[in-house]
Design an enzyme around this catalytic site. Structure first.
Site, PDB file in Angstrom:
ATOM      1  N   GLY A 167       0.813  -1.203   0.000  1.00 15.46           N
ATOM      2  CA  GLY A 167       0.000   0.000   0.000  1.00 15.46           C
ATOM      3  C   GLY A 167       0.851   1.259   0.000  1.00 15.46           C
ATOM      4  N   ALA A 168       1.793   1.321   0.929  1.00 18.67           N
ATOM      5  CA  ALA A 168       2.640   2.498   1.044  1.00 18.67           C
ATOM      6  C   ALA A 168       3.762   2.211   2.032  1.00 18.67           C
ATOM      7  CB  ALA A 168       1.830   3.699   1.531  1.00 18.67           C
ATOM      8  N   MET A 169       4.734   3.137   2.098  1.00 22.66           N
ATOM      9  CA  MET A 169       5.909   2.907   2.938  1.00 22.66           C
ATOM     10  C   MET A 169       6.296   4.176   3.689  1.00 22.66           C
ATOM     11  SD  MET A 169       8.084   0.809   4.021  1.00 22.66           S
ATOM     12  CE  MET A 169       9.207   1.372   5.292  1.00 22.66           C
TER      13      MET A 169
ATOM     14  N   ASN B 265       8.963   5.562   4.917  1.00 25.82           N
ATOM     15  CA  ASN B 265      10.314   6.117   4.943  1.00 25.82           C
ATOM     16  C   ASN B 265      10.323   7.483   5.625  1.00 25.82           C
ATOM     17  OD1 ASN B 265      10.900   3.991   2.913  1.00 25.82           O
ATOM     18  ND2 ASN B 265       9.667   5.340   1.634  1.00 25.82           N
TER      19      ASN B 265
ATOM     20  N   GLU C 150       0.736   5.726   7.458  1.00 26.06           N
ATOM     21  CA  GLU C 150       2.155   5.998   7.202  1.00 26.06           C
ATOM     22  C   GLU C 150       2.629   7.194   8.017  1.00 26.06           C
ATOM     23  OE1 GLU C 150       3.399   3.547   5.801  1.00 26.06           O
ATOM     24  OE2 GLU C 150       1.553   2.774   4.910  1.00 26.06           O
TER      25      GLU C 150
ATOM     26  N   HIS D 174       3.272   6.197  11.584  1.00 26.15           N
ATOM     27  CA  HIS D 174       4.531   5.458  11.750  1.00 26.15           C
ATOM     28  C   HIS D 174       5.687   6.377  12.132  1.00 26.15           C
ATOM     29  CE1 HIS D 174       4.050   1.265  10.881  1.00 26.15           C
ATOM     30  NE2 HIS D 174       3.645   1.392   9.641  1.00 26.15           N
TER      31      HIS D 174
END
Ligand code: PHE
Ligand code: ZN
Length: 900
Positions: free
Chosen positions: A264-266, A268, A301, A304
């Site tokens: 889905g997404a990251m 970083n 995200e 996170h």
């Protein structure tokens, strides 16, 4: 890759890394065909004295290695396909490595890869090793400085984590940018992006008065579809401040949309990279469900940044430390957004709609996982390929385990536990135990005599526990005796390792209420607790509670708001379920009761006795209950839409033994048609009312209007399923007249499933013509056909030959191949279907092992199927297993499917 020797990594084997790498300096000369990476690490030995420096590296070509400037020769180190081993003789030194990699050839989408004309990285879990040799593990945290050089016209944007230090043209038509991330981070959070983008941005002021730049980058031309994403990002920042007291710790926070992305997404640090499906949206191209999913993934995200990045995982067995917690946070974010500004009762209903959707997701993906060959604890004990453990158990069950702690501590206790967690561990790489320790320290103060010792077993034990309920009423004593018993059968590897072991009991917060025969709530008192809903601490195998002053036999409302991820067993009568569905004041259990009644009907219809009178009585009762709910003005359209959606096939399959998918699909169609016919006037009224309610409004993705559209489209589907005169024409009119994608799909979906072939072909051709330039919309076009009930393997093969199809783009592969294999029960459960599936697993494995391994799990439940299907699938599993060059990813899945 050799697979016969795939090693199993064990949690108990964890050893700290013998070196620190305080700083990482990377310089990239970027080009799609060949990229050169110059890495400069400061390295400090911790201990023991003699340990070699072992660095991970894959698919790299080495140019040179230097230690403190001295060029090493091949006898100074050992190099193989996975590792570089050095033998430094100093306690501290600088290590320089120059190497190259090939982004354009990288179809795995791990490490540095090309997507469209741009370059992206994906490093979690073990992708950084495809960029340069490094200690590619989450407990090695470093400060990164990154210089990017590339052609200026092809790659005008050069992005990496942190703050931009400088940007300048170079003499040869290239330019360079240098970024510095002030926060130490593990390699899996490194990112770079190079390309030509549009960018939507906004400067906000964070709570402490700092300015922060929020940016959303997308392919040229997609700019108009980025407004929602930026809005979601801003709301995420504000929400984390107000609900969790966590402020953005960066001057700049970027999101970049990529068309080719495995997940889905990251998250970083400061540079989130997203699957474009979770960024791009406008009324014309995205459905309400996409708007909602974007909000939740952007939140996820962003959250996170604290739960995952500031405090990260010691090792990958602790993955749920960041994922379970962050899913819990994104679920709460979405719920708060949906309930925003509503009066109490409506807010509760809005939050319950979100809870229903989350629990449905858990039952659809995690319950089956917990009953199959890949069953594992929220904190796994072993893996062969970590990429296979980004699972519903780690994410969704992990979030339930956090939610239970929230239930036990309450909102303020939980927030105190979070504050303690940050006080103890900010900047560290820690374990799930560390998290529970912080919560436990608060819990012990709040609830003297209680602790989370038993609770911790939720992290260690696989399988979905069952809680059976016994309720005895003593009319003379005017009291009820409630007995709860829990058990959890061995699953997955446990069956091999220790089938006889009795698993110890878990700490299950069990919320319940009792209703009088007329549905009115009973005030409960037991164990010093008092209220209409009590949360009982079930910590032993069997426990009993006594409720006094209860004159008549009540109906229990069990596991309110789904207070624990368990299966409840209680022998309700159909009439009791109908009572709860009509009257339970707790909206989650009320919905649950209706689903249970529908499940009963469906399972009876799918079995041999499907035609009996008792089944007829049950379906009549279901229809009558639904009619009352449809007329209940106190319920929101969104909630009603959830009530009227029948349990999915995948949820139902879990309740069948042996599993007979075609019989179930048939039963579901029959019940839908029956409900369509019986409640025809109800559907008509709901459809007209919802159309009227929405009439004259411009499209907005808010929860209330999305709810109205959901109910409207659900009513339309029942009308079409019942072949009501004029229903198909109405669906077609809705399709052509729609001013938004939700209504367009709401018209198109029943047409594709029920209309005559010529009508179906006409609307599908029209849709393709209109949307061919938009890949995310064309994904819908493929998915719709992949899941249509009449679609066969031959149809799918024809669609794979369509010029717009490619297996290389994960979204496209998912829209057609995955949708068919996972969600088209009627089409895939046949010999041709299984053979098709195996072929695609093998084909995908050559391109992208992460994606192939997900498809490989489509028949995890094969061993519980009826014998004929079981044999046919086994043949295909064996066929895949015989391939000489399986990836470690697919090997782990298929070998477990065959042995467990
Ligand atoms: N860490 C990402 C998330 O949950 C998921 C992810 C895992 C993305 C692995 C890419 C690769 O937010
Ligand atoms: Zn995550």
């Amino acid at each position: 890759m050799r697979t016969d020797t795939a090693p199993t990594i064990l949690r108990q084997d964890y050893l700290p890394y013998p070196f620190r790498i305080p700083t990482v300096d990377l310089a990239f000369d970027l080009a799609p065909d060949l990229t050169q990476v110059h890495s400069r690490l400061t390295v400090e030995r911790i201990h023991p004295e003699a340990a070699p420096l072992v660095l991970n590296g894959e698919a790299l070509s080495l140019i040179s290695i230097r230690i403190d400037g001295r060029l090493l020769s091949p006898e100074d180190y050992q190099l193989d396909d996975h590792q570089l081993t050095l033998h430094p003789d100093k306690p501290a030194f600088t290590l320089e490595i120059i190497s190259t990699c090939r982004p354009a050839e990288n179809t795995s989408l791990m490490g540095l890869y090309q997507s469209g004309h741009s370059l992206f990285t994906q490093c979690e879990a073990e992708g950084f090793r495809r960029i340069t040799w490094f200690a590619d593990r989450p407990d090695v945290m470093s400060r990164y400085t990154v210089t990017l050089r590339a052609d200026k016209t092809q790659f005008p944007h050069l992005l990496s984590n942190g703050n931009l230090l400088q940007e300048q043209p170079l003499s040869d038509g290239r330019h360079e940018a240098t970024w510095e991330d002030p926060h130490p981070k593990p390699s899996y959070l490194f990112a770079l992006v190079a390309g030509d983008f549009d960018c939507r941005e906004k400067t906000i002021t964070t709570r402490s008065g700092r300015q922060a730049l929020l940016q959303v980058y997308c392919d040229k031309g997609d700019y108009p579809r980025t407004a929602w994403a930026l809005d979601c990002l801003e709301r995420s920042v504000l929400w984390d401040e107000s609900r969790f007291n966590l402020e953005l710790d960066l001057d700049r926070f970027m999101i970049v949309a990529a068309r080719d992305f495995n997940m889905g997404a990251m998250e970083n640090k400061g540079l989130n990279i997203f699957n474009s499906a979770y960024v791009l949206a406008d009324a014309q191209t995205a459905t309400d469900a996409s708007f909602e999913a974007i909000e939740s993934v952007i939140g996820h995200e962003y959250f996170h940044n604290w739960t995952g990045n500031r405090i990260t995982c010691r090792d990958w067995f602790q993955l749920s430390l960041k994922e379970g917690l962050t899913v819990f946070r994104d679920q709460e974010f979405s719920a708060d957004m949906m309930a925003r500004g509503l009066p109490d009762n409506a807010a509760l209903s809005a939050r319950t709609v979100k809870r229903i959707d989350d629990v449905t997701a858990l039952r659809t993906a995690q319950f089956p996982e917990d009953a199959g060959p890949m069953a594992h604890p929220v904190r796994p004990d072993s893996y062969q390929e970590i990429g296979n453990f980004y699972t519903a158990t780690v994410y969704e069950k992990g979030a339930e385990v956090i939610r239970m702690q929230h239930t036990l501590l309450g909102e303020s206790g939980f927030q105190a536990g979070m504050a303690e967690y940050f006080r103890r561990h900010d900047g560290q790489a820690v374990t799930c135990d560390d998290f529970v320790n912080a919560m436990d320290s608060v819990y012990r103060q709040l609830a003297p005599g209680k602790d989370l010792t038993t609770f911790r077993r939720w992290y260690a034990q696989a399988g979905t526990p069952r809680v059976s309920v016994d309720l005895k009423h003593d009319a003379q004593a005017a009291q009820c005796v409630l007995t709860l018993s829990q058990r959890c059968d061995p699953v997955g590897v446990e069956k091999l390792q220790n089938p006889a072991v009795a698993k110890p009991p878990l700490h299950i917060p069990f919320a319940l209420g009792l209703l009088g025969a007329d549905g009115s709530p009973v005030l409960l008192e037991t164990d010093g607790l008092k209220g209409e809903t009590l949360v009982l601490d079930l910590t032993q195998t069997t426990q009993t509670w006594v409720f006094k002053n209860i004159a008549q036999r009540p109906v229990p409302s069990l596991l309110r708001n789904f207070s624990a991820p368990v299966i409840v067993e209680y022998n309700y009568t159909d009439e009791e379920l109908a009572l709860l569905a009509r009257k339970d004041p707790e909206p989650f259990s009320r919905w649950e009761a209706g689903q249970s009644l529908a499940t009963r009907c469906l399972l009876a219809m799918a079995s041999k006795q499907g035609q009996s009178n008792t089944t007829k009585a049950a379906t009549d009762l279901l229809a009558a209950t639904w009619a009352d709910i449809a007329n209940d003005a106190s319920l929101s359209p969104a909630y009603k839409a959830r009530v009227f959606s029948l349990p999915s096939e995948r949820v139902l399959l879990e309740k069948m033994s042996p599993i007979d998918p075609p019989a179930l699909a048939q039963a579901r169609r029959a019940l839908r048609q029956y409900l369509g016919e019986t409640l025809q006037d109800t559907w008509q009224t709901l459809y007209d009312n919802m159309c009227a309610a929405l009439d004259g409004q411009d499209y907005r993705p808010d929860a209330a209007s999305a709810g109205a559209r959901a109910l409207k489209n659900s009513a339309l589907t029942y009308l079409v399923a019942a072949t009501v005169t004029g229903a198909l024409a109405r669906a077609e009119r809705q399709y052509y007249d729609a001013d938004n994608m939700t209504d367009r799909m709401g018209g198109l979906t029943p047409l594709v499933n029920h209309a005559p072939d010529d009508v179906k072909a006409r609307v599908l051709a029209h849709f393709y013509d209109q949307w061919q330039a938009n890949p995310l919309v064309i994904d819908r076009w493929f998915a719709l056909q992949a899941t249509a009930s009449s679609t066969t393997v031959a149809d799918i093969q024809a669609l794979m030959a369509h010029p717009a199809f490619t297996l290389r783009n994960p979204n496209r592969a998912r829209s057609l191949v995955f949708q068919f294999c996972l969600n088209n029960i009627q089409g895939v459960y046949c010999e041709a279907g299984y053979a098709f599936w195996a072929e695609q697993v093998i084909a995908l494995d050559q391109i992208n092992p992460e994606i192939a391994a997900r498809l490989a799990r489509a028949f995890d439940h094969w061993a519980r199927l009826v014998p004929k299907e079981r044999q046919a699938i086994k043949l295909q599993l064996e066929k895949i297993m015989q391939r000489p060059s399986l990836s470690r990813n697919v090997y782990e899945i298929i070998s477990k499917a065959l042995t467990l």
